[in-house]
Enzyme design. Sequence first.
Site, mmCIF file in Angstrom:
data_model
loop_
_atom_site.group_PDB
_atom_site.id
_atom_site.type_symbol
_atom_site.label_atom_id
_atom_site.label_comp_id
_atom_site.label_asym_id
_atom_site.label_seq_id
_atom_site.Cartn_x
_atom_site.Cartn_y
_atom_site.Cartn_z
ATOM 1 N N HIS A 222 66.174 19.827 3.652
ATOM 2 C CA HIS A 222 66.397 18.863 4.724
ATOM 3 C C HIS A 222 65.571 19.188 5.970
ATOM 4 O O HIS A 222 65.692 18.527 6.998
ATOM 5 C CB HIS A 222 67.904 18.874 5.063
ATOM 6 C CG HIS A 222 68.379 17.705 5.838
ATOM 7 N ND1 HIS A 222 69.022 17.816 7.056
ATOM 8 C CD2 HIS A 222 68.313 16.373 5.584
ATOM 9 C CE1 HIS A 222 69.332 16.615 7.519
ATOM 10 N NE2 HIS A 222 68.920 15.730 6.644
ATOM 11 N N LYS A 224 62.535 19.669 8.737
ATOM 12 C CA LYS A 224 61.405 18.904 9.271
ATOM 13 C C LYS A 224 60.563 19.883 10.080
ATOM 14 O O LYS A 224 60.923 20.255 11.202
ATOM 15 C CB LYS A 224 61.868 17.756 10.171
ATOM 16 C CG LYS A 224 62.655 16.654 9.443
ATOM 17 C CD LYS A 224 64.127 16.903 9.422
ATOM 18 C CE LYS A 224 64.859 15.732 8.773
ATOM 19 N NZ LYS A 224 66.254 16.066 8.436
ATOM 20 N N ASP A 229 47.592 25.051 13.200
ATOM 21 C CA ASP A 229 46.787 26.223 13.585
ATOM 22 C C ASP A 229 47.640 27.417 13.997
ATOM 23 O O ASP A 229 47.147 28.329 14.677
ATOM 24 C CB ASP A 229 45.812 25.862 14.717
ATOM 25 C CG ASP A 229 44.739 24.884 14.262
ATOM 26 O OD1 ASP A 229 44.523 24.772 13.047
ATOM 27 O OD2 ASP A 229 44.123 24.225 15.128
ATOM 28 N N HIS A 397 71.305 9.683 15.297
ATOM 29 C CA HIS A 397 70.937 10.638 14.250
ATOM 30 C C HIS A 397 70.620 12.003 14.853
ATOM 31 O O HIS A 397 70.265 12.938 14.148
ATOM 32 C CB HIS A 397 69.722 10.102 13.476
ATOM 33 C CG HIS A 397 69.404 10.854 12.232
ATOM 34 N ND1 HIS A 397 68.329 11.706 12.132
ATOM 35 C CD2 HIS A 397 70.021 10.889 11.012
ATOM 36 C CE1 HIS A 397 68.277 12.226 10.914
ATOM 37 N NE2 HIS A 397 69.287 11.750 10.215
ATOM 38 N N LYS A 399 70.702 15.696 16.363
ATOM 39 C CA LYS A 399 71.459 16.935 16.136
ATOM 40 C C LYS A 399 71.186 17.862 17.320
ATOM 41 O O LYS A 399 70.459 18.845 17.222
ATOM 42 C CB LYS A 399 71.048 17.615 14.836
ATOM 43 C CG LYS A 399 71.140 16.712 13.578
ATOM 44 C CD LYS A 399 69.805 16.187 13.214
ATOM 45 C CE LYS A 399 69.702 15.616 11.815
ATOM 46 N NZ LYS A 399 70.658 14.648 11.399
ATOM 47 N N ASP A 404 76.788 25.460 28.647
ATOM 48 C CA ASP A 404 76.815 26.333 29.834
ATOM 49 C C ASP A 404 75.485 26.433 30.572
ATOM 50 O O ASP A 404 75.207 27.460 31.220
ATOM 51 C CB ASP A 404 77.278 27.739 29.430
ATOM 52 C CG ASP A 404 78.740 27.762 29.002
ATOM 53 O OD1 ASP A 404 79.439 26.750 29.202
ATOM 54 O OD2 ASP A 404 79.177 28.785 28.448
#
Length: 479
Positions: A222, A224, A229, A397, A399, A404
Amino acid sequence: MIDWNYILNQVATVAFDIIYFGAIIGTIVVIILDNRNPVKTLAWILVLMFLPVVGLVFYFFFGRSRRRERIIGQKIYNRLLNKPMVEYLAQDATTLPMAYSRLISLFRNTTQAFPFDGNRIEIYTNGGSMLQSLLRELQNARQHIHIEFYIFEDDAIGRMVRDVLVEKARAGVEVRLIYDDVGCWHVPNRFYDEMLSAGIEVRSFLKVRFPLFTSKVNYRNHRKIVVIDGRVGFVGGMNLAERYMRGFSWGIWRDTHLLLEGKAVHGLQTAFLLDWYFVDRTLISASRYFPKMEATGTSLVQIVTSDPIGPWKEIMQGLSMAISGAKKYFYIQTPYFLPTEQILAAMQTAALAGVDVRLMLPMRADNRLTHLGSCSYLADILQAGVKIYFYKKGFLHSKLMVSDDELSTVGSTNVDFRSFEHNFEVNAFIYDTETALQMREIFLQDQRDCVQVFLKNWVKRPWWRKAAESVVRLMAPLL
């Protein structure tokens, strides 16, 4: 006269019953002896008891545990970690934040995630800005491009990125691409063949040749990740598909993605090269993939990975510790909320202790079943004082988590069993006040496009809705 046909039919029936019930009982024994989370064990037992045929099929595909299987040998792992470790040890007396020293140590001990300082971070909250930045950095590539997505769609967006990769490969840049086989099931082979013919090395992750006869369907990559370089990297929640840029007819697609520049890119590079070894059995560890870099910003970053292979649930354990350690607030954005007992208890305990815990979910999700399951947990945390918001502008979508004014994290991990236990995931954990304040402002800006959920209204939902949510919740560990 003896009716042999009748006798044979009776014998066959008894034999079938013995084999059938033996398979059910045997599978239940295997599940119990596997010593899993009791909640997950009971969920599988219920499925096998009430839906025996379907249960056996589902367990064969999705239930068998592979956490004890080693896929990458320790020697290979150590060789890949050697270059980032040298860079980490060469840092000038990095001062780690005392409030998060235990969290940093947890990630060091479980995933060898080195905390790198001096990083620059750009935050993207919509697909258009992320895509524009990604295309620009890809065009600037001079040596290599490593790119890994759960979904790499054959649509206008996917073809746009593919064309840039082809152009760079023909110009002599090394290009390696990993896509998840299940995430890209419906993408035609010719889409990747065009990249292969241009000199791009393309590999699918855990290829599923016979979906009806394998449990590989359950273990998906899952992540990404993009590394250019060895100096610039991308990580977050966005895949390469039109819907991530344009949304739906009923609303926008709201997501969060990061550009990283600095030594933290070594963490992304290590994660990619471990995955590359997994799919290609080729060890890539030359120094040129881990170039020396000067400080480009002020952020301290750890790249943390988790997978279903090892003995620990690294990101889940880290989030549990981070929530428990919050002093003032902890804000969470996630599209799916099917928490493990540890995360649920941490949120409830923090809220009961006076910490401002907020959870933001989409009002309308892309998966109705998962959304029903998510809703079943809300009364539990509302009673503890957690504030809940439904994002109504489109599909959330993102995440993103922030706490704090010091800690923030963005990555591919959802707050659900699948991300914590079955998927290969990656998150950037950032220890930096400036970045945390930006993340906090993003959350509060999104909150303006939300409707808050109150317990007194939530409990008045129709009985049939509560019943549906409760039934789905029983299956939450399996979703």
